[in-house]
Design an enzyme around this catalytic site. Sequence first.
Site, PDB file in Angstrom:
ATOM      1  N   HIS A  35       0.813  -1.218   0.000  1.00  0.00           N
ATOM      2  CA  HIS A  35       0.000   0.000   0.000  1.00  0.00           C
ATOM      3  C   HIS A  35       0.848   1.271   0.000  1.00  0.00           C
ATOM      4  O   HIS A  35       0.448   2.288  -0.571  1.00  0.00           O
ATOM      5  CB  HIS A  35      -0.984  -0.033   1.164  1.00  0.00           C
ATOM      6  N   ASP A  83      -9.827  -3.687   0.249  1.00  0.00           N
ATOM      7  CA  ASP A  83      -9.390  -3.811   1.641  1.00  0.00           C
ATOM      8  C   ASP A  83      -9.189  -2.448   2.285  1.00  0.00           C
ATOM      9  O   ASP A  83      -9.069  -2.329   3.499  1.00  0.00           O
ATOM     10  CB  ASP A  83      -8.065  -4.589   1.695  1.00  0.00           C
ATOM     11  N   GLU A 126     -14.952  -0.310  -6.148  1.00  0.00           N
ATOM     12  CA  GLU A 126     -14.688  -1.717  -5.793  1.00  0.00           C
ATOM     13  C   GLU A 126     -15.930  -2.524  -6.193  1.00  0.00           C
ATOM     14  O   GLU A 126     -17.041  -2.199  -5.766  1.00  0.00           O
ATOM     15  CB  GLU A 126     -14.444  -1.805  -4.287  1.00  0.00           C
ATOM     16  N   ASP A 138     -18.420  -2.142 -11.236  1.00  0.00           N
ATOM     17  CA  ASP A 138     -17.284  -2.552 -12.070  1.00  0.00           C
ATOM     18  C   ASP A 138     -16.447  -1.341 -12.468  1.00  0.00           C
ATOM     19  O   ASP A 138     -16.980  -0.338 -12.961  1.00  0.00           O
ATOM     20  CB  ASP A 138     -17.835  -3.263 -13.318  1.00  0.00           C
ATOM     21  N   GLY A 139     -15.136  -1.451 -12.266  1.00  0.00           N
ATOM     22  CA  GLY A 139     -14.238  -0.328 -12.557  1.00  0.00           C
ATOM     23  C   GLY A 139     -14.200   0.047 -14.021  1.00  0.00           C
ATOM     24  O   GLY A 139     -14.108   1.222 -14.378  1.00  0.00           O
ATOM     25  N   ASP A 164      -5.775  -1.076  -8.193  1.00  0.00           N
ATOM     26  CA  ASP A 164      -5.399  -2.022  -7.137  1.00  0.00           C
ATOM     27  C   ASP A 164      -6.273  -3.268  -7.306  1.00  0.00           C
ATOM     28  O   ASP A 164      -7.205  -3.527  -6.536  1.00  0.00           O
ATOM     29  CB  ASP A 164      -5.627  -1.350  -5.782  1.00  0.00           C
ATOM     30  N   THR A 179      -7.226  -7.429  -8.500  1.00  0.00           N
ATOM     31  CA  THR A 179      -6.807  -8.825  -8.440  1.00  0.00           C
ATOM     32  C   THR A 179      -6.100  -9.133  -9.771  1.00  0.00           C
ATOM     33  O   THR A 179      -5.889  -8.240 -10.580  1.00  0.00           O
ATOM     34  CB  THR A 179      -8.064  -9.719  -8.302  1.00  0.00           C
ATOM     35  N   ASP A 180      -5.761 -10.413  -9.984  1.00  0.00           N
ATOM     36  CA  ASP A 180      -5.074 -10.788 -11.232  1.00  0.00           C
ATOM     37  C   ASP A 180      -6.063 -10.744 -12.407  1.00  0.00           C
ATOM     38  O   ASP A 180      -7.269 -10.687 -12.194  1.00  0.00           O
ATOM     39  CB  ASP A 180      -4.499 -12.214 -11.082  1.00  0.00           C
TER      40      ASP A 180
END
Length: 284
Positions: free
Chosen positions: A61, A85, A105, A137-138, A156, A158-159
């Site tokens: 972070h 998070d 998010e 959804d971004g 930021d 996930t894969d």
Amino acid sequence: MNWYTEEWSKECRFSIAYDEKLHGEKSKYQEIEFYKGKEFGTFFTLDGLMMVNEKDEFIYHEMIVHPAFATNPGIKRVLIIGGGDGGTAREVLRYKTVEEVVMVEIDERVFRLCQKYLPVTASGVEEDPRMTLKFEDGLAYVKNTKEASFDLILVDSTDPISVGEGLFTTDFYNECYRVLTDEGILINQHESPYFSAYRENMKKAHKKIKAIFPITNVYQYHIPTYPSGHWLFGFASKKYDPLQHLNPIRWNEFDIRTKYYNTDLHRGAFCLPNYVKEGLSDEE
Ligand code: SAM
């Protein structure tokens, strides 16, 4: 002793002992599980992959946020894509000069569960008056955002699998370019150079970003609980070069105490090993 095990490749696994499984549920998007152990404290996984833990989250972070501010200390409006998070938002909100943070998010359950089980990253984020939380959804969000809306976008994510896939597309990077001001900087979770699956993701993302942004670079950090411990962020910009425009004096004036980032390490982070540079070049 209970063990959480993650497959880093077909022939390499990483395990962490835990004392208690705190929570598990399947949200609309993914399997979310929280554990508590001694070595890494509380940690959570999404679809069985390590996301964040109390012990090493500061590395990730701090490194996703501070290099951009040390390059352009004038950042005022920040968009975070993913980051459920709350750790990335926490680091951004430490800059009193920041006027607005929007965090998009897709999975509200991640944020709500982190507020309950991982206060080190999530507490205080929602309460900051500069913060806007959007659970969507971004990719859809940036498509519907007017141009030149943000100085900084932090991806930021996930894969590039399942819901995260859309955040590694040319379409998404083009929309980020449009939504950024002329001072705009894009930082993205840029995977890793070591294990082949992550290396492929790194190469694909870099190729797409390089085709869109005039200034692109990659920097590294060492985080024990991500595959190989060697992980990357992409730095893409319309105007600022992360080394030429690094402003240590101005960044130190923010007086932000960090445990990992500093402006000497900033320079070093962009000095990549040859095997990483080769992976990022078009030749390989
Ligand atoms: N630091 C972690 C890492 O490097 O893997 C990721 C932090 S955070 C937990 C990743 C977040 O991205 C997740 O909460 C996930 O729900 C979110 N996410 C995935 N795809 C998304 C999308 N298309 N739009 C918005 N958020 C998304």
